[in-house]
Design an enzyme around this catalytic site. Sequence first.
Site, mmCIF file in Angstrom:
data_model
loop_
_atom_site.group_PDB
_atom_site.id
_atom_site.type_symbol
_atom_site.label_atom_id
_atom_site.label_comp_id
_atom_site.label_asym_id
_atom_site.label_seq_id
_atom_site.Cartn_x
_atom_site.Cartn_y
_atom_site.Cartn_z
ATOM 1 C CG HIS A 18 -1.828 1.107 1.381
ATOM 2 N ND1 HIS A 18 -1.847 1.943 2.476
ATOM 3 C CD2 HIS A 18 -2.794 1.552 0.545
ATOM 4 C CE1 HIS A 18 -2.799 2.840 2.327
ATOM 5 N NE2 HIS A 18 -3.396 2.636 1.162
ATOM 6 C CG HIS B 144 -3.115 9.257 -0.218
ATOM 7 N ND1 HIS B 144 -3.845 10.096 0.603
ATOM 8 C CD2 HIS B 144 -3.873 8.154 -0.373
ATOM 9 C CE1 HIS B 144 -4.983 9.517 0.926
ATOM 10 N NE2 HIS B 144 -5.020 8.333 0.348
HETATM 11 O O1 G3P Z 1 -5.690 0.250 -1.936
HETATM 12 C C1 G3P Z 1 -6.808 1.046 -1.666
HETATM 13 C C2 G3P Z 1 -6.486 2.151 -0.730
HETATM 14 O O2 G3P Z 1 -5.267 2.726 -1.099
HETATM 15 C C3 G3P Z 1 -7.557 3.182 -0.699
HETATM 16 O O3 G3P Z 1 -7.375 4.141 0.298
HETATM 17 O O4 G3P Z 1 -6.871 6.410 1.050
HETATM 18 O O5 G3P Z 1 -5.101 4.729 1.056
HETATM 19 O O6 G3P Z 1 -5.908 5.657 -1.092
HETATM 20 P P1 G3P Z 1 -6.266 5.274 0.309
HETATM 21 CA CA CA Z 2 -4.549 4.418 -2.534
#
Ligand code: G3P
Ligand code: CA
Length: 255
Positions: free
Chosen positions: A26, A68
Amino acid sequence: MKTTFLLFFLIAASLFSIAQVEFVAHRGASYLAPENTLASAKLGWELGADGVEIDIYVTPDDKVMVIHDKTTKRTTGTDLSVSTTTSKELRKLDAGKWKDEKYTGEKIPFLKEILKAIPKDKYLVIEIKTGPEIFPALEKVIKKSGKAKQIKFIAFSWESITTAKKLFPDNDCYWLTSVDKDLKAKISECAAVGLKGVDLNSKLVTSENMDKAKKLGLDVWCWTVDSPEEAKRVADLGVSAITTNRPGWLREQLK
Ligand code: G3P
Ligand code: CA
């Protein structure tokens, strides 16, 4: 005797589901390295993740960049809006130091740098954080990279994920959600428009939602799981990929 056999069967089934599940890093290996940088993406793959997930925006000079948040404040200390700042200005910022001094000098990456770094037999999960305005630039950079086959798309925006599916019909696309309301109807819509599956907040991974998706032939992914117990739970329910900040560590814990 029957109980022992049942127990043995359940343990074997659980070990099998854990062995089958894929791990997606992630924002890269973001527990250890600054999220959404080249360093965290490379580390994610090095630590054994099958895929690395990143988030993208487009700048006013049509560059696809990896970050992000809508602004640069949290990860660079300077508050600029990504969609109204040129890539030249964004590249002056340090996106590594906030995490650890040793990452000083990491920049907000261009998508093309991450694409170039995808190892053979691994994949990149691109989360589209914008509306469809990003697609002209995105198509261009992906085409130029020669890495199209190693890309999967995810997005919370229905318009963005369905547009991705239309423009990249050969790539797997997953609709993201953390909203329980009307989820089963939405899962049906995912199947109707040819998405590969849904990518759920792990709290939505229930046997009912899994059954609904499986009946329609859809894959289920989930995010963001750093607990071995939760990883076992979702793997036993049949998710095919777990998105985690700690790909190496989590895999070790599950052995
Ligand atoms: O992999 C999905 C996840 O990344 C969605 O949430 O806020 O971390 O982009 P976020
Ligand atoms: Ca994400």
